[in-house]
Write a protein that holds these residues in place. Structure first.
Motif, PDB file in Angstrom:
ATOM      1  N   ARG A   1     -11.830  12.430 -15.132  1.00  0.00           N
ATOM      2  CA  ARG A   1     -11.471  11.042 -15.383  1.00  0.00           C
ATOM      3  C   ARG A   1     -10.587  10.494 -14.269  1.00  0.00           C
ATOM      4  O   ARG A   1     -10.721   9.346 -13.850  1.00  0.00           O
ATOM      5  N   GLY A   2      -9.677  11.321 -13.768  1.00  0.00           N
ATOM      6  CA  GLY A   2      -8.734  10.868 -12.761  1.00  0.00           C
ATOM      7  C   GLY A   2      -9.364  10.469 -11.446  1.00  0.00           C
ATOM      8  O   GLY A   2      -8.730   9.819 -10.630  1.00  0.00           O
ATOM      9  N   LEU A   3     -10.622  10.858 -11.220  1.00  0.00           N
ATOM     10  CA  LEU A   3     -11.292  10.493  -9.976  1.00  0.00           C
ATOM     11  C   LEU A   3     -12.371   9.441 -10.184  1.00  0.00           C
ATOM     12  O   LEU A   3     -12.945   8.956  -9.223  1.00  0.00           O
ATOM     13  N   ARG A   4     -12.658   9.062 -11.403  1.00  0.00           N
ATOM     14  CA  ARG A   4     -13.801   8.191 -11.645  1.00  0.00           C
ATOM     15  C   ARG A   4     -13.616   6.807 -11.054  1.00  0.00           C
ATOM     16  O   ARG A   4     -14.577   6.127 -10.746  1.00  0.00           O
ATOM     17  N   GLY A   5     -12.362   6.366 -10.919  1.00  0.00           N
ATOM     18  CA  GLY A   5     -12.129   5.030 -10.394  1.00  0.00           C
ATOM     19  C   GLY A   5     -12.458   4.882  -8.925  1.00  0.00           C
ATOM     20  O   GLY A   5     -12.506   3.767  -8.418  1.00  0.00           O
ATOM     21  N   TRP A   6     -12.695   6.007  -8.234  1.00  0.00           N
ATOM     22  CA  TRP A   6     -12.935   5.928  -6.805  1.00  0.00           C
ATOM     23  C   TRP A   6     -14.400   6.118  -6.462  1.00  0.00           C
ATOM     24  O   TRP A   6     -14.780   6.161  -5.334  1.00  0.00           O
TER      25      TRP A   6
ATOM     26  N   MET B   1       0.802  -1.224   0.000  1.00  0.00           N
ATOM     27  CA  MET B   1       0.000   0.000   0.000  1.00  0.00           C
ATOM     28  C   MET B   1       0.838   1.278   0.000  1.00  0.00           C
ATOM     29  O   MET B   1       0.316   2.363  -0.239  1.00  0.00           O
ATOM     30  N   LEU B   2       2.132   1.149   0.274  1.00  0.00           N
ATOM     31  CA  LEU B   2       3.015   2.318   0.262  1.00  0.00           C
ATOM     32  C   LEU B   2       3.874   2.359  -0.991  1.00  0.00           C
ATOM     33  O   LEU B   2       4.805   3.154  -1.090  1.00  0.00           O
ATOM     34  N   GLY B   3       3.546   1.518  -1.974  1.00  0.00           N
ATOM     35  CA  GLY B   3       4.323   1.443  -3.202  1.00  0.00           C
ATOM     36  C   GLY B   3       5.118   0.150  -3.257  1.00  0.00           C
ATOM     37  O   GLY B   3       5.467  -0.425  -2.226  1.00  0.00           O
ATOM     38  N   ARG B   4       5.426  -0.284  -4.476  1.00  0.00           N
ATOM     39  CA  ARG B   4       6.089  -1.576  -4.654  1.00  0.00           C
ATOM     40  C   ARG B   4       7.528  -1.446  -5.131  1.00  0.00           C
ATOM     41  O   ARG B   4       8.208  -2.443  -5.299  1.00  0.00           O
ATOM     42  N   SER B   5       7.982  -0.261  -5.361  1.00  0.00           N
ATOM     43  CA  SER B   5       9.378  -0.003  -5.716  1.00  0.00           C
ATOM     44  C   SER B   5       9.794   1.272  -5.001  1.00  0.00           C
ATOM     45  O   SER B   5       8.952   1.996  -4.456  1.00  0.00           O
ATOM     46  N   GLU B   6      11.082   1.555  -4.998  1.00  0.00           N
ATOM     47  CA  GLU B   6      11.540   2.774  -4.327  1.00  0.00           C
ATOM     48  C   GLU B   6      10.944   4.011  -4.989  1.00  0.00           C
ATOM     49  O   GLU B   6      10.605   4.989  -4.317  1.00  0.00           O
ATOM     50  N   TRP B   7      10.814   3.975  -6.315  1.00  0.00           N
ATOM     51  CA  TRP B   7      10.210   5.108  -7.022  1.00  0.00           C
ATOM     52  C   TRP B   7       8.746   5.276  -6.631  1.00  0.00           C
ATOM     53  O   TRP B   7       8.292   6.392  -6.355  1.00  0.00           O
ATOM     54  N   GLU B   8       8.008   4.178  -6.600  1.00  0.00           N
ATOM     55  CA  GLU B   8       6.600   4.264  -6.227  1.00  0.00           C
ATOM     56  C   GLU B   8       6.436   4.763  -4.794  1.00  0.00           C
ATOM     57  O   GLU B   8       5.523   5.541  -4.499  1.00  0.00           O
ATOM     58  N   LYS B   9       7.319   4.341  -3.899  1.00  0.00           N
ATOM     59  CA  LYS B   9       7.241   4.806  -2.510  1.00  0.00           C
ATOM     60  C   LYS B   9       7.440   6.317  -2.438  1.00  0.00           C
ATOM     61  O   LYS B   9       6.766   7.008  -1.668  1.00  0.00           O
ATOM     62  N   ALA B  10       8.371   6.822  -3.244  1.00  0.00           N
ATOM     63  CA  ALA B  10       8.599   8.270  -3.270  1.00  0.00           C
ATOM     64  C   ALA B  10       7.395   9.000  -3.859  1.00  0.00           C
ATOM     65  O   ALA B  10       7.002  10.073  -3.380  1.00  0.00           O
ATOM     66  N   LYS B  11       6.780   8.425  -4.902  1.00  0.00           N
ATOM     67  CA  LYS B  11       5.610   9.050  -5.508  1.00  0.00           C
ATOM     68  C   LYS B  11       4.417   9.043  -4.553  1.00  0.00           C
ATOM     69  O   LYS B  11       3.642  10.005  -4.513  1.00  0.00           O
TER      70      LYS B  11
ATOM     71  N   ALA C   1      -3.470   5.715  -8.770  1.00  0.00           N
ATOM     72  CA  ALA C   1      -2.659   6.927  -8.831  1.00  0.00           C
ATOM     73  C   ALA C   1      -1.177   6.620  -8.982  1.00  0.00           C
ATOM     74  O   ALA C   1      -0.450   7.333  -9.671  1.00  0.00           O
ATOM     75  N   VAL C   2      -0.716   5.550  -8.324  1.00  0.00           N
ATOM     76  CA  VAL C   2       0.706   5.198  -8.342  1.00  0.00           C
ATOM     77  C   VAL C   2       0.846   3.728  -8.729  1.00  0.00           C
ATOM     78  O   VAL C   2       0.320   2.846  -8.037  1.00  0.00           O
ATOM     79  N   GLY C   3       1.531   3.467  -9.813  1.00  0.00           N
ATOM     80  CA  GLY C   3       1.767   2.091 -10.217  1.00  0.00           C
ATOM     81  C   GLY C   3       0.499   1.386 -10.672  1.00  0.00           C
ATOM     82  O   GLY C   3      -0.488   2.013 -11.055  1.00  0.00           O
TER      83      GLY C   3
ATOM     84  N   VAL D   1      -2.165   3.829  -0.597  1.00  0.00           N
ATOM     85  CA  VAL D   1      -2.879   4.737   0.300  1.00  0.00           C
ATOM     86  C   VAL D   1      -3.348   5.990  -0.429  1.00  0.00           C
ATOM     87  O   VAL D   1      -4.327   6.628  -0.015  1.00  0.00           O
ATOM     88  N   VAL D   2      -2.684   6.347  -1.519  1.00  0.00           N
ATOM     89  CA  VAL D   2      -3.104   7.523  -2.291  1.00  0.00           C
ATOM     90  C   VAL D   2      -4.519   7.336  -2.820  1.00  0.00           C
ATOM     91  O   VAL D   2      -5.331   8.267  -2.821  1.00  0.00           O
ATOM     92  N   ASP D   3      -4.842   6.130  -3.252  1.00  0.00           N
ATOM     93  CA  ASP D   3      -6.176   5.864  -3.775  1.00  0.00           C
ATOM     94  C   ASP D   3      -7.243   6.062  -2.702  1.00  0.00           C
ATOM     95  O   ASP D   3      -8.347   6.531  -2.989  1.00  0.00           O
ATOM     96  N   PHE D   4      -6.921   5.722  -1.467  1.00  0.00           N
ATOM     97  CA  PHE D   4      -7.874   5.930  -0.379  1.00  0.00           C
ATOM     98  C   PHE D   4      -8.091   7.417  -0.132  1.00  0.00           C
ATOM     99  O   PHE D   4      -9.215   7.859   0.126  1.00  0.00           O
ATOM    100  N   PHE D   5      -7.025   8.197  -0.212  1.00  0.00           N
ATOM    101  CA  PHE D   5      -7.149   9.644  -0.029  1.00  0.00           C
ATOM    102  C   PHE D   5      -7.944  10.251  -1.189  1.00  0.00           C
ATOM    103  O   PHE D   5      -8.802  11.120  -0.995  1.00  0.00           O
TER     104      PHE D   5
END
Length: 202
Positions: A197-202, A97-107, A167-169, A174-178
């Motif tokens: 469009r960017g919010l329709r998935g939620w 939930m915090l990202g699956r790579s170091e880049w995703e974690k930073a994003k 939103a990420v990956g 957790v970004v999707d929950f926010f």
């Protein structure tokens, strides 16, 4: 042997950003105690929904600013939505939930800081509670018009940034929950929920 799950108590009110923490705890099947809060319409102060404690007690003993969410972990309190969501997600690291790579974690960190500090703090908060930005009631409508411009700019950024279902990956973070909370707020801002469009998935 995995560490035992700590004792978790969440102080929250649906309709606020604390909904994200509540939903995340449920999604991750983490046992917790929920303390329902209510907010005085005229002052915006949080108290317990069952009137077992006052705003003053809550501010002195749980959240130093008297806001939500507050997560009490084995008797120690954590506040601020990015920190609360990060801690909850860390209890189930296998879910990514915090990202699956170091880049995703930073994003994820980048998104959380921006959503909390800019879109929520400077935008939605000012529109729904203009008294936080001015003591003059006559200035409220002007405040709301100004911050709505910021909100719309933020929503356009989301529209441009979110290309897939998440939103990420390629997985839920957790970004999707926010962002789901933001989607729910759009009705309060008198904006069409399906507009971006960017919010329709939620």
């Amino acid at each position: 042997m995995p560490s035992p799950t700590p004792s978790l108590t969440l102080y929250q009110l649906n309709g606020t950003c604390a909904f994200a923490a509540h939903a995340l705890l449920i999604e991750l099947s983490l046992p917790f105690t929920r303390i329902r809060m209510t907010r005085t319409p005229t002052t915006g102060l949080f108290t317990s929904a069952d009137e077992t404690f006052t705003h003053e007690w809550y501010k002195q003993n749980i959240h130093h600013m008297g806001l939500v969410p507050a997560l009490v972990v084995d008797g120690k309190t954590l506040t601020e939505n990015p920190a609360v969501l990060t801690y909850i997600a860390s209890l189930r690291p296998e879910r990514g939930m915090l990202g699956r790579s170091e880049w995703e974690k930073a994003k994820v960190l980048e998104w959380m800081a921006w959503l909390s500090g800019v879109l929520h703090g400077q935008g939605v908060g000012g529109y729904l509670r203009p008294y936080r930005f001015s003591d003059e009631e006559g200035a409220y409508e002007g405040v709301k018009r100004k911050v709505l411009e910021k909100v719309m700019g933020c929503l356009e950024r989301i529209e441009e940034s979110v290309e897939g279902e998440h939103a990420v990956g390629e997985g839920v973070t957790v970004v999707d929950f926010f962002l789901h909370v933001i989607w729910r707020w759009m009705g309060n801002l008198q904006l069409e929920k399906g507009r971006l469009r960017g919010l329709r998935g939620w």
